[in-house]
Enzyme design. Structure first.
Site, PDB file in Angstrom:
ATOM      1  CB  CYS A 285      -0.640   0.005   1.077  1.00 42.37           C
ATOM      2  SG  CYS A 285      -1.861   1.692   1.297  1.00 42.37           S
TER       3      CYS A 285
ATOM      4  CB  CYS B  98      -1.572  -1.682   7.758  1.00 40.85           C
ATOM      5  SG  CYS B  98      -3.011  -2.204   6.603  1.00 40.85           S
TER       6      CYS B  98
ATOM      7  CB  CYS C 276      -8.613   0.498   2.434  1.00 37.27           C
ATOM      8  SG  CYS C 276      -7.735  -0.646   3.859  1.00 37.27           S
TER       9      CYS C 276
ATOM     10  CD  GLN D 255     -15.998 -11.280  15.017  1.00 39.58           C
ATOM     11  OE1 GLN D 255     -14.843 -10.315  14.570  1.00 39.58           O
ATOM     12  NE2 GLN D 255     -16.143 -11.358  16.230  1.00 39.58           N
TER      13      GLN D 255
ATOM     14  CE1 TYR E  18     -19.548  -7.419  27.168  1.00 37.77           C
ATOM     15  CE2 TYR E  18     -19.439  -9.641  27.664  1.00 37.77           C
ATOM     16  CZ  TYR E  18     -19.454  -8.246  28.181  1.00 37.77           C
ATOM     17  OH  TYR E  18     -18.948  -7.938  29.371  1.00 37.77           O
TER      18      TYR E  18
ATOM     19  CD  GLU F 195     -24.840  -6.256  21.262  1.00 45.45           C
ATOM     20  OE1 GLU F 195     -24.035  -7.181  21.059  1.00 45.45           O
ATOM     21  OE2 GLU F 195     -24.634  -5.212  21.030  1.00 45.45           O
TER      22      GLU F 195
ATOM     23  CG  ASP G  69     -16.968 -12.247  20.800  1.00 48.12           C
ATOM     24  OD1 ASP G  69     -15.837 -11.476  20.985  1.00 48.12           O
ATOM     25  OD2 ASP G  69     -17.244 -12.444  19.750  1.00 48.12           O
TER      26      ASP G  69
ATOM     27  CB  CYS H 152     -10.990  -8.336  19.930  1.00 43.74           C
ATOM     28  SG  CYS H 152     -11.584  -7.278  20.993  1.00 43.74           S
TER      29      CYS H 152
HETATM   30  N1  SAH Z   1     -20.229 -12.113  19.399  1.00 45.13           N
HETATM   31  C1  SAH Z   1     -20.613 -11.302  18.344  1.00 45.13           C
HETATM   32  C2  SAH Z   1     -20.223  -9.794  18.953  1.00 45.13           C
HETATM   33  C3  SAH Z   1     -18.836  -9.455  19.411  1.00 45.13           C
HETATM   34  S1  SAH Z   1     -18.372  -7.801  19.462  1.00 45.13           S
HETATM   35  C4  SAH Z   1     -20.067 -11.735  17.037  1.00 45.13           C
HETATM   36  O1  SAH Z   1     -19.261 -12.528  17.010  1.00 45.13           O
HETATM   37  O2  SAH Z   1     -20.343 -11.143  15.865  1.00 45.13           O
HETATM   38  C5  SAH Z   1     -18.901  -7.132  20.969  1.00 45.13           C
HETATM   39  C6  SAH Z   1     -20.372  -6.925  20.990  1.00 45.13           C
HETATM   40  O3  SAH Z   1     -20.701  -6.572  22.643  1.00 45.13           O
HETATM   41  C7  SAH Z   1     -20.940  -5.862  20.265  1.00 45.13           C
HETATM   42  O4  SAH Z   1     -22.153  -5.994  19.557  1.00 45.13           O
HETATM   43  C8  SAH Z   1     -21.274  -4.799  21.322  1.00 45.13           C
HETATM   44  O5  SAH Z   1     -22.394  -3.962  20.782  1.00 45.13           O
HETATM   45  C9  SAH Z   1     -21.437  -5.633  22.605  1.00 45.13           C
HETATM   46  N2  SAH Z   1     -21.420  -4.945  23.820  1.00 45.13           N
HETATM   47  C10 SAH Z   1     -20.547  -4.049  24.292  1.00 45.13           C
HETATM   48  N3  SAH Z   1     -20.527  -3.855  25.574  1.00 45.13           N
HETATM   49  C11 SAH Z   1     -21.731  -4.608  25.865  1.00 45.13           C
HETATM   50  C12 SAH Z   1     -22.335  -4.826  27.175  1.00 45.13           C
HETATM   51  N4  SAH Z   1     -21.666  -4.222  28.384  1.00 45.13           N
HETATM   52  N5  SAH Z   1     -23.207  -5.717  27.441  1.00 45.13           N
HETATM   53  C13 SAH Z   1     -23.361  -6.442  26.332  1.00 45.13           C
HETATM   54  N6  SAH Z   1     -23.131  -6.252  24.921  1.00 45.13           N
HETATM   55  C14 SAH Z   1     -22.016  -5.366  24.815  1.00 45.13           C
END
Ligand code: SAH
Length: 480
Positions: free
Chosen positions: A74, A83, A162, A285, A314, A335, A408, A435
């Site tokens: 890039c 990056c 990008c 994702q 989450y 969520e 997550d 992450c």
């Molecule tokens: N497991 C899903 C999303 C993971 S990302 C996947 O793989 O697609 C993390 C997620 O947590 C996001 O959607 C975000 O909106 C949510 N989030 C952030 N803080 C939170 C909280 N305190 N309680 C519940 N969800 C939350």
């Protein structure tokens, strides 16, 4: 021994790389942090800031390039900053991420004995992102452009293509910019809050070919919207064109309100054999090929046999929940974003999954409250319901028990109160999808102190060319 001082020029060999991808060398017994230098380089660097035990230096010259140094494909890799590792051979990027996870577990988590499986790398570490968010502004000549902010300025360096994103992004952006020119629509100016167009969010369903365009605007209308939609409809796969209203003086990209300009307010994509509807406001994702590996690992770690009660915290649009639901008795998802939960409910129905239920709210509030309610119900049901493990009635509310809990969370990790509730609920297994290795290690340490042990650790590279790494961990309850 002479101490390092500002503006001194030193030579060093880069022996390691830090959490943000900076090269780490040594001089005079001090650690030197040198951006843009890679492991194995011999470099000349100028000291910019010297502390007691370490210093920041600027890369002046690469005296002898590392065998792992590659030419970044890039042209704006360095000023962009999105990056951090493009100049490092991909296999070394993977080795770097492997070390990052191992070091965090050891140094922050105190988990000396834990073995980390070799990271699952990508087959094609470019063009993998299904989502891009381009700020809209003016370049130095005042011409409308999409790209990114040049470090600490308000002028935008043009970059509509990008290399992590889809090749189709550029055509969509140029149609939007042309329309803005014709209709004299000004970009948003964050200095005084004037102008209309802030960002363009593009997302493509890689499995379905469907395109989403979301114009983030400082207002509620878009001049000539119909003509723009006609232009965009010519792009094959165009499915959803929306306006996102963001009138705040903020650097948060998206506002809460969504207005549909044309088509649906979502696109559909699939991972494995499950399809998902995705709103512009929902998390999804960004790397579908690796997401599949991630979810399959999470599913296998969950160890489901068909009778389990699972909480997926989450859960976003229910992606992991629905993967798990096919093999569990019941899955509950939690969520915080309401639109994501709307998607999750539709996604369950669309895939014929009837054993998943979803709740809007903070995981650290919803779970403890169900736990408390469940205990109450358990007490009431004790006479009627003698079957162990089935204690909590299922009447539309979540169960206070869980065989498996999946979390997550975003980078900041789980709230401690949530970890306390997990420990109290005492599921057999906890699957932690993370992450951020640092907050992961912190939370694992806490769960270990609460009666869990780490069984498996699998890093997955979802973000080639960047320093980010995803990790799936299986923990199980230590029998007493
Ligand atoms: N497991 C899903 C999303 C993971 S990302 C996947 O793989 O697609 C993390 C997620 O947590 C996001 O959607 C975000 O909106 C949510 N989030 C952030 N803080 C939170 C909280 N305190 N309680 C519940 N969800 C939350």
């Amino acid at each position: 021994m002479e101490n390092l001082k500002k503006n001194m020029v030193v030579q060093t060999v880069i022996e390691d790389m830090g959490n943000d991808g900076e090269g780490i060398g040594r001089a005079d017994g001090m650690a030197l942090f040198i951006k843009d230098a890679v492991i194995g380089d011999r470099v000349e660097a100028k000291i910019m800031k010297a502390k007691k035990h370490y210093a920041y230096a600027r890369l002046e010259r690469v005296l002898q390039p590392s065998p792992y140094r590659v030419e970044p494909p890039c042209p704006v890799a360095r000023p962009c900053g999105g990056c951090q590792l493009q100049m490092l051979d991909y296999r070394q990027q993977l080795a770097y991420k492997q070390r990052k996870v191992e070091n965090a577990l050891r140094r922050i988590g105190g988990l000396e004995q834990v073995k980390v499986h070799p990271i699952l790398g990508m087959e094609h570490p470019y063009r993998y992102r299904n989502k891009a968010q381009f700020p809209i502004g003016r370049d130095r000549e005042g011409k409308l452009t999409a790209g990114f902010y040049a470090g600490r300025t308000h002028s935008i360096i043009p970059c509509g293509d990008c290399l992590l994103g889809d090749e189709g992004n550029q055509e969509i952006l140029s149609r939007i910019l042309r329309h803005m020119e014709e209709y004299e629509i000004p970009p948003y100016d964050e200095r005084d809050g004037s102008g209309l167009v802030r960002h363009v969010l593009l997302r493509k369903g890689f499995a379905t070919g469907q395109w989403m365009v979301c114009l983030v605007v400082n207002g509620r209308e878009f001049p000539g919207a119909e003509a723009l939609c006609e232009r965009l409809q010519e792009i094959p796969g165009m499915t959803s064109i929306t306006l996102n209203v963001n009138e705040g003086h903020t650097n948060v990209i998206l506002g809460e309100e969504l207005l549909t300009l044309w088509g649906q307010d979502f696109i559909t994509d699939s991972i494995g054999d499950i399809s998902y509807q995705i709103s512009p406001l929902s998390f999804y994702q960004v790397n579908p090929a690796q997401t599949r590996k991630l979810y399959e690992t999470a599913l296998s770690y969950a160890g489901l046999t068909g009778g389990e009660t699972v909480w997926d915290l989450y859960c976003g649009i229910g992606t992991i929940s629905l993967f798990l639901a096919k093999k569990a008795r019941k899955v509950y998802g939690v969520e915080i974003v309401p639109q994501a939960i709307e998607n999750a409910k539709k996604n369950a129905a669309m895939n014929g999954i009837s054993n998943a239920e979803f709740f809007v709210g903070k995981a650290e509030e919803v779970l403890p409250s169900y736990c408390a309610q469940g205990k109450h119900r358990e007490g009431m049901d004790a006479g009627r319901n003698a079957g162990a493990g089935q204690a909590a009635a299922d009447g539309g509310a979540g169960e206070a028990r869980a065989d498996v809990i999946v979390v997550d969370p975003p980078r900041k990790g789980c709230a401690q109160s949530l970890l306390d509730t997990i420990i109290e609920m005492a599921p057999e297994r906890v699957v932690y999808v993370s992450c951020d290795p640092a907050t992961l290690a912190r939370d694992l340490k806490y769960l270990c102190a609460g009666g869990y042990e780490v069984r498996e650790v699998q890093p997955v590279d979802m973000f080639g060319q960047t320093v980010h790494v995803e990790t799936v961990v299986l923990m199980s309850r230590v029998k007493d």
